[in-house]
Design a protein around this motif. Structure first.
Motif, PDB file in Angstrom:
ATOM      1  N   MET A   1      67.777 -28.141  25.605  1.00 19.08           N
ATOM      2  CA  MET A   1      68.617 -27.128  24.999  1.00 19.08           C
ATOM      3  C   MET A   1      68.557 -25.858  25.844  1.00 19.08           C
ATOM      4  O   MET A   1      67.496 -25.450  26.264  1.00 19.08           O
ATOM      5  CB  MET A   1      68.124 -26.871  23.571  1.00 19.08           C
ATOM      6  CG  MET A   1      69.194 -27.122  22.575  1.00 19.08           C
ATOM      7  SD  MET A   1      68.860 -26.906  20.824  1.00 19.08           S
ATOM      8  CE  MET A   1      67.192 -27.127  20.508  1.00 19.08           C
ATOM      9  N   SER A   2      69.630 -25.227  25.979  1.00 14.84           N
ATOM     10  CA  SER A   2      69.706 -24.065  26.863  1.00 14.84           C
ATOM     11  C   SER A   2      69.492 -22.754  26.117  1.00 14.84           C
ATOM     12  O   SER A   2      70.254 -21.829  26.261  1.00 14.84           O
ATOM     13  CB  SER A   2      71.072 -24.069  27.541  1.00 14.84           C
ATOM     14  OG  SER A   2      72.080 -23.966  26.550  1.00 14.84           O
ATOM     15  N   GLY A   3      68.444 -22.687  25.307  1.00 10.69           N
ATOM     16  CA  GLY A   3      68.151 -21.453  24.602  1.00 10.69           C
ATOM     17  C   GLY A   3      69.024 -21.214  23.388  1.00 10.69           C
ATOM     18  O   GLY A   3      68.838 -20.240  22.680  1.00 10.69           O
ATOM     19  N   THR A   4      69.994 -22.081  23.141  1.00 10.12           N
ATOM     20  CA  THR A   4      70.872 -21.919  21.995  1.00 10.12           C
ATOM     21  C   THR A   4      70.326 -22.741  20.831  1.00 10.12           C
ATOM     22  O   THR A   4      70.092 -23.937  20.979  1.00 10.12           O
ATOM     23  CB  THR A   4      72.308 -22.407  22.334  1.00 10.12           C
ATOM     24  OG1 THR A   4      72.761 -21.688  23.465  1.00 10.12           O
ATOM     25  CG2 THR A   4      73.230 -22.195  21.169  1.00 10.12           C
ATOM     26  N   ALA A   5      70.114 -22.095  19.702  1.00  8.80           N
ATOM     27  CA  ALA A   5      69.593 -22.801  18.531  1.00  8.80           C
ATOM     28  C   ALA A   5      70.659 -23.747  17.995  1.00  8.80           C
ATOM     29  O   ALA A   5      71.843 -23.433  18.007  1.00  8.80           O
ATOM     30  CB  ALA A   5      69.188 -21.799  17.462  1.00  8.80           C
ATOM     31  N   ARG A   6      70.234 -24.899  17.559  1.00  9.45           N
ATOM     32  CA  ARG A   6      71.131 -25.862  16.943  1.00  9.45           C
ATOM     33  C   ARG A   6      70.730 -26.024  15.495  1.00  9.45           C
ATOM     34  O   ARG A   6      69.555 -26.202  15.190  1.00  9.45           O
ATOM     35  CB  ARG A   6      71.051 -27.209  17.647  1.00  9.45           C
ATOM     36  CG  ARG A   6      71.692 -27.183  19.004  1.00  9.45           C
ATOM     37  CD  ARG A   6      71.792 -28.586  19.477  1.00  9.45           C
ATOM     38  NE  ARG A   6      72.724 -28.642  20.576  1.00  9.45           N
ATOM     39  CZ  ARG A   6      72.941 -29.728  21.269  1.00  9.45           C
ATOM     40  NH1 ARG A   6      72.323 -30.827  20.979  1.00  9.45           N
ATOM     41  NH2 ARG A   6      73.802 -29.719  22.251  1.00  9.45           N
ATOM     42  N   TYR A   7      71.712 -26.001  14.637  1.00  9.29           N
ATOM     43  CA  TYR A   7      71.464 -26.142  13.209  1.00  9.29           C
ATOM     44  C   TYR A   7      72.207 -27.368  12.703  1.00  9.29           C
ATOM     45  O   TYR A   7      73.226 -27.772  13.256  1.00  9.29           O
ATOM     46  CB  TYR A   7      71.922 -24.890  12.459  1.00  9.29           C
ATOM     47  CG  TYR A   7      71.314 -23.622  13.009  1.00  9.29           C
ATOM     48  CD1 TYR A   7      69.943 -23.427  12.985  1.00  9.29           C
ATOM     49  CD2 TYR A   7      72.107 -22.641  13.580  1.00  9.29           C
ATOM     50  CE1 TYR A   7      69.377 -22.279  13.508  1.00  9.29           C
ATOM     51  CE2 TYR A   7      71.547 -21.486  14.103  1.00  9.29           C
ATOM     52  CZ  TYR A   7      70.181 -21.310  14.056  1.00  9.29           C
ATOM     53  OH  TYR A   7      69.614 -20.186  14.572  1.00  9.29           O
ATOM     54  N   TRP A   8      71.692 -27.937  11.631  1.00  6.90           N
ATOM     55  CA  TRP A   8      72.269 -29.144  11.046  1.00  6.90           C
ATOM     56  C   TRP A   8      72.977 -28.729   9.760  1.00  6.90           C
ATOM     57  O   TRP A   8      72.311 -28.371   8.780  1.00  6.90           O
ATOM     58  CB  TRP A   8      71.138 -30.131  10.791  1.00  6.90           C
ATOM     59  CG  TRP A   8      71.549 -31.537  10.600  1.00  6.90           C
ATOM     60  CD1 TRP A   8      71.964 -32.405  11.551  1.00  6.90           C
ATOM     61  CD2 TRP A   8      71.558 -32.253   9.362  1.00  6.90           C
ATOM     62  NE1 TRP A   8      72.225 -33.622  10.979  1.00  6.90           N
ATOM     63  CE2 TRP A   8      71.986 -33.560   9.640  1.00  6.90           C
ATOM     64  CE3 TRP A   8      71.241 -31.911   8.056  1.00  6.90           C
ATOM     65  CZ2 TRP A   8      72.114 -34.523   8.662  1.00  6.90           C
ATOM     66  CZ3 TRP A   8      71.369 -32.875   7.079  1.00  6.90           C
ATOM     67  CH2 TRP A   8      71.801 -34.167   7.386  1.00  6.90           C
ATOM     68  N   PRO A   9      74.308 -28.744   9.725  1.00  6.18           N
ATOM     69  CA  PRO A   9      75.041 -28.316   8.527  1.00  6.18           C
ATOM     70  C   PRO A   9      74.744 -29.202   7.316  1.00  6.18           C
ATOM     71  O   PRO A   9      74.603 -30.418   7.444  1.00  6.18           O
ATOM     72  CB  PRO A   9      76.510 -28.453   8.942  1.00  6.18           C
ATOM     73  CG  PRO A   9      76.499 -28.427  10.436  1.00  6.18           C
ATOM     74  CD  PRO A   9      75.206 -29.072  10.836  1.00  6.18           C
TER      75      PRO A   9
END
Length: 161
Positions: A1-9
């Protein structure tokens, strides 16, 4: 991941939270540097008329002393579909919760203190809350990780058993 947070809707927070979760929480007093730890379980069970009863129980260790700890909240259907209205056990409002984007920030003023919670969902079985508590006598960060407590599948009988 490139520093971007990923969230699970989560389209329906009450349906998502239903069941049992393992809980690990750290409590950091930023003023003194003291650290505490809670370990236990949380159960979200159906309430008559809708919503979920949140019952948390476990052990809290602070300054080398471990004690039993528990809390109860009510997660009621929120104003918008798929959201929740979180209340204390006695019915007082705590905060709203909308995880349709996988992330939500809620504020709860309490006397002279402000509790700001960030809720993030990583996947179907992991979510986190980080509460920052500030006020005249408080400067705390409470980080809680929840992992779905999935029962293990029963072992297959041995051949010929």
């Amino acid at each position: 991941m490139s520093g971007t947070a990923r969230y699970w809707p989560v389209p329906d927070v009450l349906a998502h939270l239903a069941g049992c979760w393992r809980v690990e929480r750290t409590v950091e007093d930023l003023a003194s540097g003291a650290l505490g730890r809670f370990e236990g379980t949380t159960s979200f069970s159906p309430l008559p008329g809708g919503g979920l009863l949140h019952e948390e129980a476990g052990s809290f260790t602070w300054q080398g002393v471990t004690r039993p700890a528990e809390r109860t909240l009510r997660f009621l259907p929120g104003a918008a579909p798929g959201t929740a209205d979180v209340r204390f056990a006695d019915g007082r409002p705590f905060h709203d919760l909308d995880l349709t984007s996988g992330r939500y920030v809620a504020d709860h003023p309490c006397s002279a203190d402000l509790y700001r919670g960030e809720f993030t969902v990583r996947d179907a079985d992991h979510w986190r809350t980080v509460w920052r508590v500030g006020g005249p006598a408080k400067d705390l960060v409470l980080t809680t990780d929840y992992t779905r407590d999935v029962p293990q599948a029963p072992a297959s009988p041995a051949p010929g058993a």
